[in-house]
Write a protein that holds these residues in place. Structure first.
Motif, PDB file in Angstrom:
ATOM      1  N   THR A  85       0.766  -1.189  -0.109  1.00 52.06           N
ATOM      2  CA  THR A  85      -0.212   0.096  -0.102  1.00 52.06           C
ATOM      3  C   THR A  85       0.862   1.253   0.011  1.00 52.06           C
ATOM      4  O   THR A  85       0.383   1.946  -0.825  1.00 52.06           O
ATOM      5  CB  THR A  85      -0.966   0.073   1.401  1.00 52.06           C
ATOM      6  OG1 THR A  85      -1.767  -1.147   1.130  1.00 52.06           O
ATOM      7  CG2 THR A  85      -1.867   1.241   1.192  1.00 52.06           C
ATOM      8  N   MET A  86       1.787   1.155   0.925  1.00 58.54           N
ATOM      9  CA  MET A  86       2.679   2.342   0.949  1.00 58.54           C
ATOM     10  C   MET A  86       3.460   2.687  -0.056  1.00 58.54           C
ATOM     11  O   MET A  86       3.961   3.811  -0.518  1.00 58.54           O
ATOM     12  CB  MET A  86       3.587   2.587   2.304  1.00 58.54           C
ATOM     13  CG  MET A  86       4.553   1.770   2.439  1.00 58.54           C
ATOM     14  SD  MET A  86       5.625   2.103   3.808  1.00 58.54           S
ATOM     15  CE  MET A  86       6.100   3.888   3.282  1.00 58.54           C
ATOM     16  N   ALA A  87       3.815   1.585  -0.858  1.00 57.80           N
ATOM     17  CA  ALA A  87       4.538   1.801  -2.048  1.00 57.80           C
ATOM     18  C   ALA A  87       4.079   2.564  -3.206  1.00 57.80           C
ATOM     19  O   ALA A  87       4.685   3.293  -4.107  1.00 57.80           O
ATOM     20  CB  ALA A  87       4.996   0.437  -2.689  1.00 57.80           C
ATOM     21  N   LYS A  88       2.536   2.733  -3.100  1.00 57.81           N
ATOM     22  CA  LYS A  88       1.831   3.441  -4.275  1.00 57.81           C
ATOM     23  C   LYS A  88       1.513   4.867  -3.582  1.00 57.81           C
ATOM     24  O   LYS A  88       0.739   5.492  -4.401  1.00 57.81           O
ATOM     25  CB  LYS A  88       0.672   2.457  -4.780  1.00 57.81           C
ATOM     26  CG  LYS A  88       1.078   1.316  -5.053  1.00 57.81           C
ATOM     27  CD  LYS A  88      -0.208   0.573  -5.187  1.00 57.81           C
ATOM     28  CE  LYS A  88       0.282  -0.935  -5.992  1.00 57.81           C
ATOM     29  NZ  LYS A  88      -1.131  -1.884  -5.990  1.00 57.81           N
ATOM     30  N   THR A  89       2.031   5.105  -2.635  1.00 61.37           N
ATOM     31  CA  THR A  89       1.552   6.502  -1.927  1.00 61.37           C
ATOM     32  C   THR A  89       1.816   7.529  -2.528  1.00 61.37           C
ATOM     33  O   THR A  89       0.938   8.548  -2.856  1.00 61.37           O
ATOM     34  CB  THR A  89       2.032   6.809  -0.402  1.00 61.37           C
ATOM     35  OG1 THR A  89       1.698   5.672   0.392  1.00 61.37           O
ATOM     36  CG2 THR A  89       1.608   7.838   0.332  1.00 61.37           C
ATOM     37  N   PHE A  90       2.948   8.066  -3.276  1.00 61.10           N
ATOM     38  CA  PHE A  90       3.506   9.075  -3.973  1.00 61.10           C
ATOM     39  C   PHE A  90       3.986   8.603  -5.315  1.00 61.10           C
ATOM     40  O   PHE A  90       4.934   8.918  -5.910  1.00 61.10           O
ATOM     41  CB  PHE A  90       4.679   9.826  -3.105  1.00 61.10           C
ATOM     42  CG  PHE A  90       4.020  10.583  -1.984  1.00 61.10           C
ATOM     43  CD1 PHE A  90       3.196  11.318  -1.934  1.00 61.10           C
ATOM     44  CD2 PHE A  90       4.561   9.946  -0.660  1.00 61.10           C
ATOM     45  CE1 PHE A  90       2.770  12.103  -0.648  1.00 61.10           C
ATOM     46  CE2 PHE A  90       4.326  10.503   0.412  1.00 61.10           C
ATOM     47  CZ  PHE A  90       3.359  11.590   0.249  1.00 61.10           C
TER      48      PHE A  90
END
Length: 293
Positions: free
Chosen positions: A50-55
């Motif tokens: 999930t966090m790999a797609k944050t920015f």
């Protein structure tokens, strides 16, 4: 554990730490969110996390780099030495930002303890991963380990030189990056539609840095959140190779299935209930209720 449930565990730990330390409302809130995000942070080793797609491409590239450096998912970032590296970097930038040498000494102690625990896990566990008898490497290729080590040494040297030349800028910049990453990781797990979940950490980080909010507890909470993440994964059947890169033996009780009924129906309600009760205690609601005749 699933990403959102990791976040809940970090949130409970962050709130508990704020209550124990008797932090004012603003540092407690920021610390709880940062700890919640740090409890998701080790999964940056997975490009589809999930966090790999944050920015977008920025965190996507970061996830790709961490994945290569750590040898894949649930590998380096889920180990004693991996979290020790996070601890060293975190305390270094916060010590620069706060100009507090005691924080740096505390960070060195915590880093040494984490790395030492990883080495002990290697000494007292076999070199296999899981239940298999075939030894497995920390990296798929023979050159993976030396290449990762060389990259980390080069990065450390660049950081030291930059810190000597521009200590204020490096300190504030490093703290800003950690604030944005951890808060974004926490908020992202809520899957808010639109751009709010990605953009919200930016003004919060600016407010923390420019309004003089006390950040002295944050490096401890970031490391605590990462440790809580690994502990959560250790109770699932996959376990974690705490002795990486020397031992790939998965450690932990390995009792429950990831996203199984125990995680969803037992652990998550306990974490949420504990968080609510701690907040109620800190706000004085429970004390007022007990005084009511």
């Amino acid at each position: 554990m699933m990403g959102r449930n990791h976040m809940y565990s970090g949130l409970a730990v962050g709130v508990a730490a704020g209550v124990v330390l008797d932090l004012p409302a603003a540092p407690l809130a920021v610390g709880a969110i940062v700890c919640a995000g740090a409890a998701v942070l080790p999964d940056i080793d997975h490009p589809d996390a999930t966090m790999a797609k944050t920015f977008g491409p920025v965190t996507g590239l970061l996830a790709w780099i961490v994945n290569r450096l750590s040898g894949g998912h649930r590998n380096g970032t889920h180990s004693g030495i991996g979290i020790a590296i996070l601890s060293a970097a975190t305390f270094a930038v916060f010590a620069l930002h706060t100009r507090n040498p005691l924080m740096l000494l505390a960070g060195l102690s915590i880093t040494a303890t984490l790395a030492g625990s990883g080495l002990l896990a290697w000494i007292f566990t076999p070199a296999t991963r899981g239940r298999g008898r075939t030894p497995k490497r920390a990296y798929k290729s023979a050159w993976g380990g030396p290449a990762a080590a060389a990259f980390m040494v080069a990065a450390a040297l660049v950081f030291v030189v930059a810190a000597l030349l521009w200590p204020t800028q490096v300190g504030m910049g490093g703290v800003a990056v950690l604030l944005v990453l951890t808060m974004a990781a926490a908020i992202r797990t809520l899957r808010i539609k639109g751009w709010v979940d990605d953009a919200l950490p930016l003004p919060i980080a600016w407010w923390v840095l420019h309004e003089g909010i006390d950040v002295s507890a944050l490096p401890y909470l970031i490391v605590a959140g990462a440790v809580v993440h690994v502990a959560g994964d250790m109770i699932t059947k996959g376990g974690c190779p705490w002795g990486w890169p020397f031992s790939q033996a998965n450690r932990g009780p390995q009792l429950i299935a990831t996203n199984g009924i125990v995680e969803r129906r037992v652990i998550v309600p306990i974490l949420l209930t504990a968080t609510v009760l701690l907040l109620a205690w800190e706000s004085g609601i429970i004390a007022k209720a007990l005084r009511t005749p």
